[in-house]
Design an enzyme around this catalytic site. Sequence first.
Site, PDB file in Angstrom:
ATOM      1  N   SER A 182       0.800  -1.230   0.000  1.00 42.78           N
ATOM      2  CA  SER A 182       0.000   0.000   0.000  1.00 42.78           C
ATOM      3  C   SER A 182       0.828   1.274   0.000  1.00 42.78           C
ATOM      4  CB  SER A 182      -0.966  -0.007   1.180  1.00 42.78           C
ATOM      5  OG  SER A 182      -0.252  -0.139   2.393  1.00 42.78           O
ATOM      6  N   HIS A 210      -5.716  -4.014  -1.384  1.00 40.78           N
ATOM      7  CA  HIS A 210      -5.597  -3.000  -2.444  1.00 40.78           C
ATOM      8  C   HIS A 210      -5.660  -3.627  -3.837  1.00 40.78           C
ATOM      9  CE1 HIS A 210      -4.693   0.509   0.076  1.00 40.78           C
ATOM     10  NE2 HIS A 210      -4.160  -0.392   0.893  1.00 40.78           N
ATOM     11  N   LYS A 241     -12.262  -0.415   0.987  1.00 45.75           N
ATOM     12  CA  LYS A 241     -11.530   0.327  -0.046  1.00 45.75           C
ATOM     13  C   LYS A 241     -12.365   0.344  -1.333  1.00 45.75           C
ATOM     14  CE  LYS A 241      -7.291  -0.975   2.311  1.00 45.75           C
ATOM     15  NZ  LYS A 241      -7.239   0.134   3.258  1.00 45.75           N
TER      16      LYS A 241
END
Length: 397
Positions: A182, A210, A241
């Site tokens: 990340s 991610h 996310k």
Amino acid sequence: MDKVEYLREQLKELETAGLRNQIRHIDGPQGAWINVDGSRVLNFCSNNYLGLANDDRLIRAAKEALDRYGIGPGAVRTIAGTMTIHDELEEKLAAFKGVEAAISLQAGFVANAGAIPALVSAGDVIVTDELNHASIIDGVRLAKAARKIYRHADIEHLDYQLAEARREGAEQILIITDGVFSMDGDIAPLDAIVDTADRYEAMVMVDDAHGEGVLGRGGRGIVDHFGLHDRVEVEVGTMSKAFGVVGGYVAGPGPVVDWLRQRARPYLFSSAATPPDVAACIASVDILAESTALVDRLWANAHRFREAMNNLGFDTGLTQTPITPVMLGDEKLAQDFSRRLFGDHNVFAQAIAFPTVPMGKARIRVMISAAHNSEDLDHGLQAFATVGKEMGLIDQK
Ligand code: PMP
């Protein structure tokens, strides 16, 4: 006697070193532009990769769930019973990821911290990438298994550590890696990791926080990106996310998920997510399952922004994803750059410095989203160009 004087002093030290986190306050929903501390600013900070955090369809689903299920889950699922929407989310997630089963938990952090100590115990060995996320590090610390750390994405060193673990008589071996790292935006070499794991009969766990909604067909994640279906035992994910809500999950073969329902402590001892959260998560998975449009737009934006930044003369490090680190080095320089972006150009892009990244590797991390349109990207690029020139970091062209 002031018993917390030591904390006051430590806070002062952080302040002096330019390392004290300043948290900004957002008034209103997520989006390309947000209200931060009284200013309307371009949002380059959030993990809202697909712009779903304020999507009408998710909001509608949450409102309907409120009417049907109320607000609270009552208690821990194993004690108070599980609501049918939690089951539905797990089934949809498993289908989306192309695995046998999934278990939903309260957050991605919780999923890592809960799953790791449940999957391995004394006599086993965890082999973990040195740059893994804090939640993996904490999960490893909670486990009774021994641990070996391998150099970031270094397959030779991974191989070495696996050979050591086998030589020392490990029973089970669990390799753990972030899918996308990340802070740098680089992708783990999961294909090589899985090949190496097979040679030592080691299990592989990947944190796809991610990667989902970003990598693979229609955002199905890193396993899909590399075509490694059925070769990765544990996929951990977050709903906070790309999915735009909050929550976490673990997906994989039936026995992995069944075991976690028996032994993952956050599942056994902490209440489940609320019905509106879960309903919004289901709506989000449905949107991704139906169309690749948002993921395609995210990538188009990411490529355009990175290319333009490189042309301006900025170093975007190792990134291969929409995470765009603008490498600046010095901690104070990065904070000053971020303050100018915010104060002079209405661009909200946070500086990231030690201890989140190593000393001397401070950066501004730009998070590109499908929520950005072309004018938004232009505004951001113009701001970086102006501040970069003012600070003498790029050429005055
Ligand atoms: N893993 C990684 C790699 C992350 O970046 C994050 C969030 N920063 C998490 C796990 C935790 O996810 P959550 O916010 O759902 O707790």
